[in-house]
Design an enzyme around this catalytic site. Structure first.
Site, PDB file in Angstrom:
ATOM      1  N   HIS A   1      16.106  10.753  39.469  1.00  0.00           N
ATOM      2  CA  HIS A   1      17.002  10.868  38.310  1.00  0.00           C
ATOM      3  C   HIS A   1      16.768  12.170  37.537  1.00  0.00           C
ATOM      4  O   HIS A   1      15.923  12.227  36.651  1.00  0.00           O
ATOM      5  CB  HIS A   1      16.770   9.653  37.392  1.00  0.00           C
ATOM      6  CG  HIS A   1      17.780   9.520  36.301  1.00  0.00           C
ATOM      7  ND1 HIS A   1      18.075   8.306  35.724  1.00  0.00           N
ATOM      8  CD2 HIS A   1      18.558  10.424  35.663  1.00  0.00           C
ATOM      9  CE1 HIS A   1      18.991   8.471  34.785  1.00  0.00           C
ATOM     10  NE2 HIS A   1      19.288   9.756  34.726  1.00  0.00           N
TER      11      HIS A   1
ATOM     12  N   ARG B   1      22.577  20.236  35.538  1.00  0.00           N
ATOM     13  CA  ARG B   1      23.590  20.905  34.692  1.00  0.00           C
ATOM     14  C   ARG B   1      24.485  21.910  35.418  1.00  0.00           C
ATOM     15  O   ARG B   1      25.253  22.614  34.762  1.00  0.00           O
ATOM     16  CB  ARG B   1      22.919  21.631  33.515  1.00  0.00           C
ATOM     17  CG  ARG B   1      22.014  20.751  32.658  1.00  0.00           C
ATOM     18  CD  ARG B   1      22.729  19.567  32.092  1.00  0.00           C
ATOM     19  NE  ARG B   1      21.920  18.874  31.085  1.00  0.00           N
ATOM     20  CZ  ARG B   1      22.130  17.606  30.728  1.00  0.00           C
ATOM     21  NH1 ARG B   1      23.092  16.892  31.312  1.00  0.00           N
ATOM     22  NH2 ARG B   1      21.387  17.044  29.806  1.00  0.00           N
TER      23      ARG B   1
ATOM     24  N   ASP C   1      25.990   7.765  35.626  1.00  0.00           N
ATOM     25  CA  ASP C   1      24.923   7.938  34.632  1.00  0.00           C
ATOM     26  C   ASP C   1      25.349   8.775  33.434  1.00  0.00           C
ATOM     27  O   ASP C   1      26.063   9.766  33.554  1.00  0.00           O
ATOM     28  CB  ASP C   1      23.685   8.580  35.252  1.00  0.00           C
ATOM     29  CG  ASP C   1      22.574   8.681  34.216  1.00  0.00           C
ATOM     30  OD1 ASP C   1      22.378   7.722  33.463  1.00  0.00           O
ATOM     31  OD2 ASP C   1      21.941   9.737  34.131  1.00  0.00           O
TER      32      ASP C   1
ATOM     33  N   ASN D   1      18.937   8.594  25.554  1.00  0.00           N
ATOM     34  CA  ASN D   1      19.636   7.344  25.777  1.00  0.00           C
ATOM     35  C   ASN D   1      19.310   6.798  27.163  1.00  0.00           C
ATOM     36  O   ASN D   1      19.571   7.484  28.137  1.00  0.00           O
ATOM     37  CB  ASN D   1      21.157   7.580  25.645  1.00  0.00           C
ATOM     38  CG  ASN D   1      21.926   6.286  25.681  1.00  0.00           C
ATOM     39  OD1 ASN D   1      21.349   5.203  25.577  1.00  0.00           O
ATOM     40  ND2 ASN D   1      23.232   6.385  25.846  1.00  0.00           N
TER      41      ASN D   1
ATOM     42  N   ASP E   1      14.491  11.386  34.246  1.00  0.00           N
ATOM     43  CA  ASP E   1      15.734  11.572  33.493  1.00  0.00           C
ATOM     44  C   ASP E   1      15.718  12.949  32.815  1.00  0.00           C
ATOM     45  O   ASP E   1      16.184  13.106  31.681  1.00  0.00           O
ATOM     46  CB  ASP E   1      15.941  10.443  32.469  1.00  0.00           C
ATOM     47  CG  ASP E   1      17.344  10.436  31.886  1.00  0.00           C
ATOM     48  OD1 ASP E   1      18.190  11.224  32.344  1.00  0.00           O
ATOM     49  OD2 ASP E   1      17.595   9.638  30.956  1.00  0.00           O
TER      50      ASP E   1
ATOM     51  N   HIS F   1      18.757  20.536  27.331  1.00  0.00           N
ATOM     52  CA  HIS F   1      19.788  20.970  26.382  1.00  0.00           C
ATOM     53  C   HIS F   1      19.296  22.239  25.698  1.00  0.00           C
ATOM     54  O   HIS F   1      18.098  22.394  25.458  1.00  0.00           O
ATOM     55  CB  HIS F   1      20.035  19.904  25.310  1.00  0.00           C
ATOM     56  CG  HIS F   1      20.694  18.664  25.821  1.00  0.00           C
ATOM     57  ND1 HIS F   1      21.993  18.640  26.275  1.00  0.00           N
ATOM     58  CD2 HIS F   1      20.230  17.397  25.975  1.00  0.00           C
ATOM     59  CE1 HIS F   1      22.304  17.413  26.673  1.00  0.00           C
ATOM     60  NE2 HIS F   1      21.244  16.641  26.507  1.00  0.00           N
TER      61      HIS F   1
HETATM   62 ZN   LIG Z   1      21.320   7.290  31.810  1.00  0.00          ZN
END
Ligand SMILES: [Zn+2]
Length: 434
Positions: free
Chosen positions: A64, A68, A155, A287, A314, A318
């Site tokens: 995961h 980008r 996702d 999240n 995850d 950013h």
């Molecule tokens: Zn997610």
């Protein structure tokens, strides 16, 4: 002539439970042979690494990550994200589809996986479960599977509608692939930016309840039951970044009943709680959100008892200007590739006694099994020479500014890590060396 000989390592093969000193020989991108220390004699090798005091294990596998590219290359590119992966000991990563545009076609999948993108480690991808990740029409699963998809996911968002999720599970089951679900009932989380509870109350922020996660997990498990009965198929549900005790109870019970459910946990969810948000720290906003201590402990318990199948980062880069805004407006997500092993070792191994071999299984052998990767996540001769070499007892401090990711949005700047990576080898090539 052989490519690379690693001598005097502690060879740790999590799947077989093998943990012994030895030498490992790499030839043509594959693991050629293992020997006891000094066992290779009279060999001509191009390069030798003396690994005394270090663990040599299968390269880590992350199911995961968000790279980008295409569309948001100011945050990360496939090249920079996989360079950060290599620095974190990862040799396989699975890219999520919430790029711009969404990866929901064979064309975009092939573009992403093309060698021109410059991936430093083995790159896999899960394309969108529905077109545009809009939750309505399934993408072309069969064609995507032929082009290399290792599963399907929307996702960032859930597959929310019952009939769409059911159809997705059935279509993926016919191909032997998982549906990876971001379990969030978005009908319950509108306008929410953190976990519901006293911290949210004090900060004046709207909170997501744990039920927003557990209700979707419970619904999906019910769908598995129905499909097994009605369609004589065995669908595979993979629950992403589980963060609540309630969802873990449902997953544990579903596994006990023999349903094909797997799940992942993220290092931030077993390391931090919602308290990290105090002061409106947008680098602790993700999240699913950081939860209460009770939920953090439930995630750890589920890692210890085998309910959780793998640790996944995850990784969600950013740009600084995007995070330097009011808390509610900041995007969700933190980087995670370079801190995963250090946090897992510190929190799960040192603080909670999970053996190092089990941590490595959660980060290599088990994700390899989940993705049905042959010849990865193992030290077996003949396998891809995907390896990580690290000092398990080395304490160090992570500095976000030194990250190889394009983005530095992490709550772990200046955090203590356990286990220092010295080299990462992908298909016989040294892709990271400190
Ligand atoms: Zn997610």
């Amino acid at each position: 002539m052989s490519d690379l000989l690693i001598r005097n390592a502690r060879l740790l093969e999590p799947a077989a439970g093998f943990d012994e000193p030895g030498d490992l020989l790499i030839r043509d991108g594959r693991i050629a042979a293992l020997e006891s220390p000094g066992g290779f004699t009279g060999l001509e090798v191009q390069d030798t690494i003396d690994a005394a005091g270090m663990v040599l294990a299968p390269g880590l596998i992350d199911v995961h990550v968000h790279l980008r590219e295409p569309g948001q290359t100011y945050k990360e590119t496939i090249a920079t994200g996989t360079r950060a992966a290599a620095a974190g000991g990862f040799t396989t990563v699975v890219a999520m589809p919430n790029t711009v545009p969404v990866n929901d076609s064979v064309e975009s999948l092939e573009w992403m996986l093309a060698p021109e993108r410059g991936a430093q480690v083995h790159l896999l991808a899960m394309p969108a479960a529905t077109l545009g990740s809009m939750g309505e029409t399934l993408s072309e699963y069969e064609a995507l599977a032929k082009a290399g998809a290792v599963g399907f996911t929307d996702d960032g968002k859930p597959v929310l509608e019952d009939h769409v999720m059911r159809a997705a599970l059935v279509a993926a089951a016919r191909l032997g692939l998982p549906i990876s679900q971001h379990a969030e009932d978005t009908r319950l989380t509108g306008g929410c930016s953190m976990n519901a509870g006293v911290v949210a109350f004090r900060l004046g922020l709207r909170g997501m309840t744990v039920e927003a996660e557990s209700k979707i997990v419970e619904r999906d498990i019910q769908l598995l039951r129905e499909i097994e009965k009605a369609d004589k198929l065995r669908p595979h549900l993979h629950v992403q970044h589980v963060s609540t005790a309630k969802a873990l109870i449902a997953i544990r019970e579903a596994k006990r009943q023999g349903l094909h459910v797997t799940c992942e946990a993220a290092p931030h969810h077993f390391t931090l709680t919602e308290a990290a948000i105090e002061g409106y720290n947008t680098n602790a906003k993700m999240n699913p959100p950081l939860r209460a201590e009770h939920d953090r402990m439930a995630v750890i318990e589920a890692l210890l008892d085998g309910t959780v199948d793998c640790i996944a980062t995850d990784h969600a880069p950013h740009a600084a200007h995007e995070k330097e805004v009011e808390f509610e407006r900041a995007p969700n997500g933190i980087t995670g590739l370079e801190t995963a092993l250090g946090l897992a070792s510190r929190v799960l191994h040192r603080e909670h006694g999970l053996p190092l071999a089990r941590i490595l299984a959660l980060m290599s052998a088990q994700p390899a099994a989940l993705l049905k990767l042959k010849d990865r996540g193992t030290l077996r001769p003949g396998s891809h020479a995907d390896l990580v070499l690290f000092s398990p007892d080395w304490e160090w401090t992570f500095t976000a500014a030194q990250s190889l990711s394009k983005s530095k949005n992490t709550p772990f700047d200046q955090a203590q890590m356990l286990g220092r990576i010295h080299a990462t080898i992908s298909e016989g090539r040294i892709v990271y060396r400190d």
